[in-house]
Design an enzyme around this catalytic site. Sequence first.
Site, PDB file in Angstrom:
ATOM      1  N   ARG A 157      15.106  48.600  62.991  1.00  0.00           N
ATOM      2  CA  ARG A 157      15.571  47.571  62.059  1.00  0.00           C
ATOM      3  C   ARG A 157      14.413  46.896  61.318  1.00  0.00           C
ATOM      4  O   ARG A 157      14.446  45.701  61.040  1.00  0.00           O
ATOM      5  CB  ARG A 157      16.423  46.518  62.781  1.00  0.00           C
ATOM      6  CG  ARG A 157      17.678  47.082  63.416  1.00  0.00           C
ATOM      7  CD  ARG A 157      18.643  47.654  62.382  1.00  0.00           C
ATOM      8  NE  ARG A 157      19.794  48.263  63.027  1.00  0.00           N
ATOM      9  CZ  ARG A 157      19.895  49.562  63.319  1.00  0.00           C
ATOM     10  NH1 ARG A 157      18.900  50.378  63.006  1.00  0.00           N
ATOM     11  NH2 ARG A 157      20.974  50.050  63.902  1.00  0.00           N
ATOM     12  N   SER A 184      26.089  42.808  62.287  1.00  0.00           N
ATOM     13  CA  SER A 184      25.430  42.517  63.561  1.00  0.00           C
ATOM     14  C   SER A 184      24.468  41.348  63.392  1.00  0.00           C
ATOM     15  O   SER A 184      23.600  41.363  62.525  1.00  0.00           O
ATOM     16  CB  SER A 184      24.664  43.743  64.058  1.00  0.00           C
ATOM     17  OG  SER A 184      25.554  44.793  64.372  1.00  0.00           O
ATOM     18  N   GLU A 207      19.024  39.612  63.357  1.00  0.00           N
ATOM     19  CA  GLU A 207      19.087  40.765  62.457  1.00  0.00           C
ATOM     20  C   GLU A 207      19.537  40.313  61.068  1.00  0.00           C
ATOM     21  O   GLU A 207      19.091  40.844  60.055  1.00  0.00           O
ATOM     22  CB  GLU A 207      20.037  41.837  63.002  1.00  0.00           C
ATOM     23  CG  GLU A 207      20.076  43.110  62.173  1.00  0.00           C
ATOM     24  CD  GLU A 207      20.778  44.246  62.861  1.00  0.00           C
ATOM     25  OE1 GLU A 207      21.405  45.069  62.154  1.00  0.00           O
ATOM     26  OE2 GLU A 207      20.708  44.346  64.114  1.00  0.00           O
TER      27      GLU A 207
END
Length: 293
Positions: free
Chosen positions: A166, A215, A285
């Site tokens: 990520r 998320s 995130e």
Amino acid sequence: MPDLRGRLTANAPLAPLTWFRVGGPAQVLFVPEDEDDLAYALARLPVDIPVTMIGLGSNLIVRDGGVPGVVIRLGRGFSEIVVEEGHRIRAGSAVPDVKVARAAQDAGIAGLAFYRGIPGAIGGALRMNGGAYGGETKDVLIEARGVDRAGRLHVFSNTDMQFTYRHCGVADDVIFTSALFQGRAGDPAEIAAAMAAITDAREATQPIKSRTGGSTFKNPPGHKAWQLVDAAGCRGLVVGDAQVSELHCNFLINRGDATAADIETLGETVRRRVQETSGVMLDWEIKRIGIPA
């Protein structure tokens, strides 16, 4: 900037451009006409004026005080998809990930179906090494194009992107404009079936019909974020009109009248409780930009 061709809007509302539907305005919103127009503007914009890039707003909290400086959002000039020889697809960074998956399926290109499960655009997938359902951007990217804060064009190889989980290692001031992806020969019917399975899984396990941001927290090494949140007793937790989803507790939702402060406070409350119960500090995130009210 006498030759600017894009659209400038002062005090532009940003809440309608985010999936949470919260947040204050952009001091200036700039939608460039194309890559050359973007480079022209950045090269002439004084260096003391902050620049913030947003995409489809699917993974974003805009704080209630708004965003100072210039907010850039790419539009139609960055929305082209081209199927190239060798099972490759070139896509502008404003193209929704799902459209890349569909274009690949139509062309019989396997390996890109995982983009069906990412609720964002290609620019965000490049910046965050977007991934889902067994695939990540680092697995399929050949190269990406981008413009830096000084208006200079760069082409980045997969190695140049310095992908990790990520995360992309390219300088934060680079605005990605397009990407070239490598797939492999596949059967359109099989690809369609794989995409349908992803769609069914998302609908069954994620609150995709709510005002959410995808998320919320990254999975820590060796853990699943949602399991840590659940074990901390945070499933269904409410702050203001923001709530931890009862369907999937790594998702925060706006029940209707939440502010950005409600959502961010809820997220920080969850982080604190998870650390208290497990010793693990979750990393956001979702991207958060702007200033508080």
